[in-house]
Scaffold this active site. Structure first.
Site, PDB file in Angstrom:
ATOM      1  N   THR A  39       0.841  -1.201   0.000  1.00 27.94           N
ATOM      2  CA  THR A  39       0.000   0.000   0.000  1.00 27.94           C
ATOM      3  C   THR A  39       0.876   1.251   0.000  1.00 27.94           C
ATOM      4  OG1 THR A  39      -1.783  -1.159   1.154  1.00 27.94           O
ATOM      5  CG2 THR A  39      -1.824   1.236   1.220  1.00 27.94           C
ATOM      6  N   HIS A  42       2.111   1.682  -3.493  1.00 28.25           N
ATOM      7  CA  HIS A  42       1.092   2.222  -4.399  1.00 28.25           C
ATOM      8  C   HIS A  42       0.844   3.704  -4.127  1.00 28.25           C
ATOM      9  CE1 HIS A  42      -0.169  -1.272  -6.693  1.00 28.25           C
ATOM     10  NE2 HIS A  42      -0.161  -2.004  -5.591  1.00 28.25           N
ATOM     11  N   HIS A  58       2.195   2.234   8.174  1.00 25.36           N
ATOM     12  CA  HIS A  58       1.055   1.821   8.999  1.00 25.36           C
ATOM     13  C   HIS A  58       1.234   0.446   9.632  1.00 25.36           C
ATOM     14  CE1 HIS A  58       0.314   0.299   4.924  1.00 25.36           C
ATOM     15  NE2 HIS A  58      -0.350  -0.697   5.491  1.00 25.36           N
ATOM     16  N   CYS A  88     -15.097   4.945  13.094  1.00 24.25           N
ATOM     17  CA  CYS A  88     -15.882   5.985  13.768  1.00 24.25           C
ATOM     18  C   CYS A  88     -16.737   5.405  14.886  1.00 24.25           C
ATOM     19  CB  CYS A  88     -16.769   6.713  12.756  1.00 24.25           C
ATOM     20  SG  CYS A  88     -18.179   5.736  12.122  1.00 24.25           S
ATOM     21  N   CYS A  91     -21.202   4.514  12.482  1.00 23.73           N
ATOM     22  CA  CYS A  91     -21.937   4.200  11.252  1.00 23.73           C
ATOM     23  C   CYS A  91     -22.530   2.791  11.340  1.00 23.73           C
ATOM     24  CB  CYS A  91     -21.021   4.317  10.034  1.00 23.73           C
ATOM     25  SG  CYS A  91     -19.745   3.031   9.910  1.00 23.73           S
ATOM     26  N   CYS A  94     -19.882  -0.105  11.479  1.00 19.92           N
ATOM     27  CA  CYS A  94     -19.236  -0.239  12.791  1.00 19.92           C
ATOM     28  C   CYS A  94     -20.171  -0.884  13.803  1.00 19.92           C
ATOM     29  CB  CYS A  94     -18.782   1.131  13.298  1.00 19.92           C
ATOM     30  SG  CYS A  94     -17.319   1.804  12.448  1.00 19.92           S
ATOM     31  N   CYS A 102     -15.883   0.803   7.735  1.00 19.51           N
ATOM     32  CA  CYS A 102     -16.391   2.062   8.287  1.00 19.51           C
ATOM     33  C   CYS A 102     -16.531   3.141   7.220  1.00 19.51           C
ATOM     34  CB  CYS A 102     -15.435   2.537   9.391  1.00 19.51           C
ATOM     35  SG  CYS A 102     -15.796   4.183  10.043  1.00 19.51           S
ATOM     36  N   ARG A 199      11.788 -17.934  -2.721  1.00 20.98           N
ATOM     37  CA  ARG A 199      10.469 -17.783  -2.105  1.00 20.98           C
ATOM     38  C   ARG A 199       9.701 -19.098  -2.100  1.00 20.98           C
ATOM     39  NH1 ARG A 199       8.180 -11.786  -3.947  1.00 20.98           N
ATOM     40  NH2 ARG A 199       9.844 -10.593  -2.946  1.00 20.98           N
ATOM     41  N   GLY A 261      -4.292  -9.559  -2.988  1.00 19.89           N
ATOM     42  CA  GLY A 261      -3.272  -8.608  -3.413  1.00 19.89           C
ATOM     43  C   GLY A 261      -3.898  -7.260  -3.736  1.00 19.89           C
TER      44      GLY A 261
END
Length: 344
Positions: A39, A42, A58, A88, A91, A94, A102, A199, A261
């Site tokens: 992410t 990207h 993150h 939040c 909503c 949630c 959310c 891998r 992915g």
């Protein structure tokens, strides 16, 4: 403090910033490790929308150094992993426990309706409810709690039953975490398709029952041969249309194709409505994680049920993020982890 900041598409700058102060119900965490995600890649390349300037990152863990008012669950010195998803809690999604969907989702350094500065920095400010105690677990291992939680959520999306067969297309860091998540859930056999020799070897070591080299064999033939037939779950862990189609092609009637992915936001693909109707195959997406997923991920890492250490192949400083993105694009190594003091 120093913070690695996305200033524009394809432009990263290490900036000197004011150290944030925790607000009520927040904690300030000194970042011990923050792993690099697709992410982030990207968002850096502009294929995932992101406001700028923005501190990315993150998947992180560190030490609480300060707490805001009304925080009595954590104190300075506590070692924690950070859940970057801030719902939040008001909503309809949630209220029924689907916090990952959310409508007003706020993300710390990742994708969301609102994005706050993340953890490619020396310090990050987060809600106290979004941190989980990690005890003496290493920060590098704890930083993988977020991607592992996403994998656990992905497995749940497939409605897997123990003994169901699974094919995983792609054995990058996420594919290898997804492999272990399916294994813990009781999947058998698990077949992994991956062109990189190293891998594939790691996938076998981490529990794959069979591995396939898609450059030497046609996965659409080799996977069913290895699994004893079409699989109950075909999981794509790369984010490309051809491999999503490949995962679907090896999914049995009544099975699930998991799009795990991260695809390009502009990508499209054709599907046959009749095949979906006749074969009763589900396309399932898996975007994020819930609070419960994150808690379970931390527990599994603490108890050693997931091998995260094998996946960390590079430790870099705040200055080296562009190089990490280049190596990711070339498929070099596995998980890159930013250690803020590494370049000092």
């Amino acid at each position: 403090m120093r913070a690695t900041t996305l200033t524009d598409v394809g432009e990263i700058e290490v900036q000197e910033r004011e150290r944030p102060e925790p607000k009520p119900n927040e904690v300030l965490v000194e970042v011990g490790a923050c792993s690099v995600c697709m992410t982030d890649y990207h968002m850096y390349h502009g294929t995932f929308a992101a406001p700028t300037p923005l501190v990315l990152g993150h998947e992180s863990a560190g030490t609480v150094v300060d707490v805001g008012t009304d925080v009595d669950t954590f104190a300075a010195g506590d070692r924690v992993a950070i859940n970057p998803t801030v719902p939040c809690n008001a909503c309809s999604y949630c209220k029924r426990g689907e916090t990952h969907l959310c409508e007003n989702n706020t993300s710390i350094g990742g994708a969301g309706e609102t994005i706050l500065d993340g953890a490619f920095a020396e310090y990050v400010r987060v809600p106290a409810i979004n941190v989980e105690d990690i005890g003496e677990m290493s920060f590098e291992r704890a930083a993988l709690a977020e991607p592992l939680a996403c994998c656990l959520h992905g497995v749940e999306q497939t409605d897997l039953t123990p003994g169901d067969s699974v094919a995983i297309i792609g054995a990058g860091p996420i594919g290898l975490l997804l492999l272990q998540s399916f294994r813990i859930a009781g999947a058998a056999p698990i077949v992994v398709s991956e062109p990189d020799d190293e891998r594939r070897e790691i996938a076998a070591e981490l529990g794959a029952d069979a591995v396939v080299d898609p450059e030497e064999e046609d996965p659409e033939t080799a996977i069913p041969e290895a699994a004893g037939g079409a699989v109950d779950v075909g999981a794509e862990a790369i984010g490309l249309v051809p491999t999503i189609k490949q995962a679907n092609a090896v999914t049995a009637q009544g099975g699930s194709t998991l799009v795990f992915g991260v695809p390009d936001q502009e990508a499209t693909m054709e599907v046959s409505p009749f095949d979906i109707f006749f074969d009763e195959v589900d396309y399932r997406g898996s975007f994020s994680l819930t609070t419960e997923d994150f808690e379970r991920a931390v527990t599994l890492l603490q108890q050693g049920r997931i091998d995260a250490d094998t996946l960390v192949t590079e430790r870099i400083g705040l200055d080296d993020l562009p190089t990490a993105f280049e190596r990711m694009e070339n498929g070099e190594g596995l998980k890159k982890v930013v250690v803020p003091g590494a370049s000092d």
